[in-house]
Design a protein around this motif. Structure first.
Motif, mmCIF file in Angstrom:
data_model
loop_
_atom_site.group_PDB
_atom_site.id
_atom_site.type_symbol
_atom_site.label_atom_id
_atom_site.label_comp_id
_atom_site.label_asym_id
_atom_site.label_seq_id
_atom_site.Cartn_x
_atom_site.Cartn_y
_atom_site.Cartn_z
ATOM 1 N N THR A 45 6.252 -17.312 -28.336
ATOM 2 C CA THR A 45 6.852 -15.703 -28.702
ATOM 3 C C THR A 45 7.568 -15.390 -27.578
ATOM 4 O O THR A 45 7.310 -15.963 -26.786
ATOM 5 C CB THR A 45 6.163 -14.155 -28.857
ATOM 6 O OG1 THR A 45 4.871 -14.263 -27.750
ATOM 7 C CG2 THR A 45 5.145 -14.845 -30.470
ATOM 8 N N ARG A 46 8.816 -14.490 -27.570
ATOM 9 C CA ARG A 46 9.584 -14.022 -26.102
ATOM 10 C C ARG A 46 8.282 -13.741 -24.993
ATOM 11 O O ARG A 46 8.521 -14.201 -23.760
ATOM 12 C CB ARG A 46 10.690 -13.057 -26.209
ATOM 13 C CG ARG A 46 11.990 -14.245 -26.743
ATOM 14 C CD ARG A 46 12.926 -13.237 -27.025
ATOM 15 N NE ARG A 46 12.786 -12.085 -27.999
ATOM 16 C CZ ARG A 46 13.163 -12.040 -29.201
ATOM 17 N NH1 ARG A 46 13.590 -13.652 -29.697
ATOM 18 N NH2 ARG A 46 12.359 -11.514 -29.756
ATOM 19 N N THR A 96 10.523 -12.791 -33.416
ATOM 20 C CA THR A 96 9.918 -12.478 -31.593
ATOM 21 C C THR A 96 10.119 -14.471 -31.018
ATOM 22 O O THR A 96 10.127 -14.521 -29.902
ATOM 23 C CB THR A 96 8.679 -12.092 -31.657
ATOM 24 O OG1 THR A 96 7.930 -12.807 -32.087
ATOM 25 C CG2 THR A 96 8.492 -11.091 -32.347
ATOM 26 N N GLU A 126 10.983 -17.184 -28.832
ATOM 27 C CA GLU A 126 11.533 -17.752 -27.578
ATOM 28 C C GLU A 126 12.575 -19.000 -28.244
ATOM 29 O O GLU A 126 13.743 -18.375 -28.214
ATOM 30 C CB GLU A 126 10.525 -18.156 -27.216
ATOM 31 C CG GLU A 126 11.083 -18.894 -25.421
ATOM 32 C CD GLU A 126 9.981 -19.318 -25.333
ATOM 33 O OE1 GLU A 126 9.778 -19.015 -23.370
ATOM 34 O OE2 GLU A 126 9.610 -20.514 -25.454
ATOM 35 N N ASP A 127 12.299 -19.969 -28.787
ATOM 36 C CA ASP A 127 12.727 -21.176 -29.286
ATOM 37 C C ASP A 127 12.879 -21.884 -30.815
ATOM 38 O O ASP A 127 11.943 -21.973 -30.655
ATOM 39 C CB ASP A 127 13.283 -22.440 -27.970
ATOM 40 C CG ASP A 127 14.256 -23.057 -28.821
ATOM 41 O OD1 ASP A 127 15.104 -23.279 -29.802
ATOM 42 O OD2 ASP A 127 15.062 -24.122 -28.044
#
Ligand code: COA
Ligand code: AMP
Length: 648
Positions: free
Chosen positions: A606-607, A630, A632-633
């Protein structure tokens, strides 16, 4: 989440609406002290309890305070005195050594008295810890009962754990004496125990005074001078000299044993079992839950290294005056998928308790149940399953093949006996496949939300048990009251947290669907993925890792480790993966069944940096999944899918 159960009438159960369950359970909650005081009449006490439940002692109270008792007396002496001297107490059936050994109650008592006298000569007395690292041999049962006789606290460590795990347990329990054997036997391989024991003692800070080692003919071992003693010689001498240790009176609240179980970190938790509560609860369960009568033959196919083995290979059947079968073998391959039916039929077992994984293994080899029909199972009445959720297809198959009720029941090392089950002795309730049925007497099971508020029927939540827990459940962790409070009693005030998630339906049936922590269940064995991650992270080439359980057709789940290698590592990933597999086997033991290590470029997060374990698991299990908002990538998840191709 809203869920509906699948109600099935069972094949042959006495489902006639006359079960006493509801009345008995209601009474146990309305008047717990009265209920358990009555159950306690089944036990021979040296001094009865002055308080059936004392809320002022321990983290949440203690059962049978002021009572004085001896567990071994209740398991052996009183049956010998009461007319069961010549009844077989223990049948050891070992297809791995091709032998069957039977010990009557009188013979078992004789062995226990002699070994307890030997242990006394080593200075073992009340409260001292004795660690057992033993295979499934009758001597292991003798040793457990000898400890109970002396008021010493046994701690049995499962033979499939490696030296480091054993060392951790030695350091925590600080045993005066260790009892072990030269080897265990697994199909096609002899497991040398002695090098593991030596290494564990070397690693441990706390050194035992001595080790008593059973030399098995399949593979003997070198003895360490001035530390190791030959079990057979000590036994022979004690018997020849007529040495017998008497039962030592202990407080009902004194510990009978410590059993280590996986925690949410690599450090195992020492579950404490007391004498009094354990005696009362386990004895109660033998008829009321399992429907077994004194004098009948009962088989629990677990290992003495697990709680199920403690409660129902050793203590339950013996406290009850039944005959207990101890099995050194596997469901399949020793020699075939008919092994269980051979044992049930040969020894005329009325009930059998095993893990669903064993049935999945049998079903795979013998889907049509051809082996089953080769044996006379006319005495066999009930099959009990526990250790992991009994999946409906396995239960259905077992019902169809065996034509007896198949009863899933849910419990934990911590509780020592069943939390939710279907009480055969009180009268069975209808079976709903996938549910272990209803809370046992003494247990108020609630499903709660994060604020510890009970949720509506059919709504998922955390499964908790209202305090106080009934007798038999752990009063605390060994020397760690605070860890016990923090780990089990703090998150949901007034409750014990089971760390299982699930729901209760409109009939009050409990549905246990999975853990809320990092524990996974591999072939009925409880393992911490956090503990495995610690091992993976200790490899010099590993920068980051995550271990999670992925679906397995036989074992239910198996661990799968994802590795991110340190920048600059040039060695082939396959080589490192092999080392990782060997490292887990070496540090944790073969029981972890850790065979899957997969190198990836990065872990999906997640971020805020949390690894997306749930989503990775769904991908590995081939289930549908949605992209977490959420993330990240998002590409990191595709990379996981790629890495898994051909591996699971
Ligand atoms: N000592 C040393 N090694 C042991 C061991 C012991 N006491 N018990 C198991 N192992 C080893 C096995 O040999 C195996 O090693 P391997 O990797 O070299 O094959 C490994 O640990 C994993 O063992 P296990 O999980 O038992 O798998 P398996 O493939 O040997 O057998 C089942 C699979 C399903 C047949 C088996 O797990 C089983 O019978 N399970 C029932 C579990 C049970 O009764 N649980 C009690 C809770 S009720
Ligand atoms: P252990 O302490 O090794 O007995 O493992 C206990 C855990 O196994 C429980 O917390 C559950 O997660 C799981 N478990 C045991 N029996 C059952 C069952 N009948 N149904 C669902 N889960 C079970």
């Amino acid at each position: 989440m809203n869920v509906q159960g699948n109600v099935q009438g069972n094949v042959q159960g006495n489902v006639d609406g006359k079960s006493r369950y509801h009345e008995v359970h209601a009474r146990s909650l309305a008047d717990p002290e009265g209920f358990w005081a009555e159950a306690a009449k089944e036990i021979d006490w040296i001094e009865p309890a002055t308080k059936i439940f004392d809320p002022s002692q321990g983290p949440y109270g203690r059962w049978f305070a002021g009572g004085v008792v001896n567990t071994c007396y209740n398991a052996l002496d009183r049956h010998v005195e009461g007319g069961r001297a010549d009844q077989v107490a223990l049948i050891h059936d070992s297809p791995l050594t091709n032998s069957v050994t039977k010990l009557t109650y009188a013979e078992l008592l004789n062995e226990v008295q002699a070994l307890a006298a030997v242990m006394q000569d080593f200075g073992v007395g009340k409260g001292d810890r004795v660690l057992l690292y033993m295979p499934m041999v009758p001597e292991a049962v003798v040793a457990m009962l000898a400890c109970a006789r002396l008021g010493a606290v046994h701690s049995v460590v499962f033979g499939g754990f490696a030296a480091k795990e054993l060392a951790t347990r030695i350091d925590d329990a600080q045993p005066k004496l260790i009892l072990s054997a030269s080897c265990g036997i697994e199909p096609g391989r002899i497991v040398q125990y002695k090098p593991l024991l030596d290494e564990a003692i070397r690693l441990a800070g706390s050194k035992p005074k001595a080790c008593i080692v059973l030399q098995r003919p399949q593979l003997t071992c070198e003895m360490t001078p001035s530390r190791d003693y030959d079990w057979a010689s000590l036994r022979r001498k004690a018997l020849n000299d007529g040495k017998k240790a008497a039962c030592v009176p202990v407080a009902a609240t004194d510990p009978l044993y410590i059993l280590y179980t996986s925690g949410t970190t690599g450090v195992p938790k020492g579950v404490v079992r007391d004498n009094g509560g354990h005696l009362v609860a386990i004895k109660w369960s033998m008829f009321n839950l399992y429907g077994v009568k004194p004098g009948e033959v009962w088989w629990c196919g677990s290992d003495i290294g697990w709680v199920v083995g403690h409660s129902y290979i050793v203590y339950g059947p013996l406290l009850h005056g039944a005959t207990s079968i101890m099995y050194e073998g596997k469901p399949v391959g020793t020699p075939d998928a008919g092994a269980f039916w051979r044992v049930i039929s040969e020894h005329k077992a009325v009930a059998f308790f095993t893990a669903p994984t064993a049935f999945r293994a049998i079903r795979k080899e013998d889907p049509e149940g051809k082996f089953i029909r080769q044996y006379d199972l006319s005495k066999f009445r009930t099959l009990f399953l526990a250790g992991e959720r009994a999946d409906p297809p396995t239960v259905e198959w077992a019902e169809q093949q065996l034509k007896v009720p198949v009863i899933d029941h849910w419990w934990q090392t911590e509780t020592g006996w069943c939390i939710a089950g279907n009480p055969v002795g009180l009268g069975m309730l209808p079976v709903k496949h996938g549910s272990p049925t209803v809370p046992m007497p003494g247990y108020q099971v609630d499903v709660v939300d994060e604020a510890a508020k009970p949720v509506a029927a059919n709504t998922m939540g955390s499964i908790v048990i209202k305090l106080p827990m009934p007798p038999g459940c752990l009063p605390t962790l060994w020397n760690q009251d605070e860890r016990f409070k923090e780990g089990y009693l703090t998150e949901f005030p007034g409750y014990y947290k089971t760390s299982d998630a699930g729901y209760k339906d409109e009939d009050g049936y409990v549905w246990v669907m999975g853990r809320t922590d990092d524990i996974i269940n591999v072939a009925g064995h409880r393992l911490s993925t956090g503990g495995m991650e610690e091992i993976l992270a200790s490899h010099p080439d590993v920068a980051e890792c995550a271990v999670l359980g992925v679906k397995d057709a036989i074992k239910g789940e198996v661990p799968c480790g994802f590795l991110v290698l340190k920048a600059g590592v040039k060695r082939p990933p396959a080589e490192i993966e092999k080392e990782i597999v060997a490292l887990v086997r070496d540090k944790l033991g073969p029981v972890a069944a850790f065979k899957l290590a997969i190198t990836v470029g990065r872990l999906p997060k997640t971020r805020s940096g949390k690894i997306l374990r749930g989503t990775i698991k769904k991908i590995a299990d081939g289930e549908s999944w949605t992209m977490p908002a959420t993330i990240e990538d998002p590409k990191a998840l595709d990379e996981i899918g790629e890495a898994l191709k051909g591996r699971v």
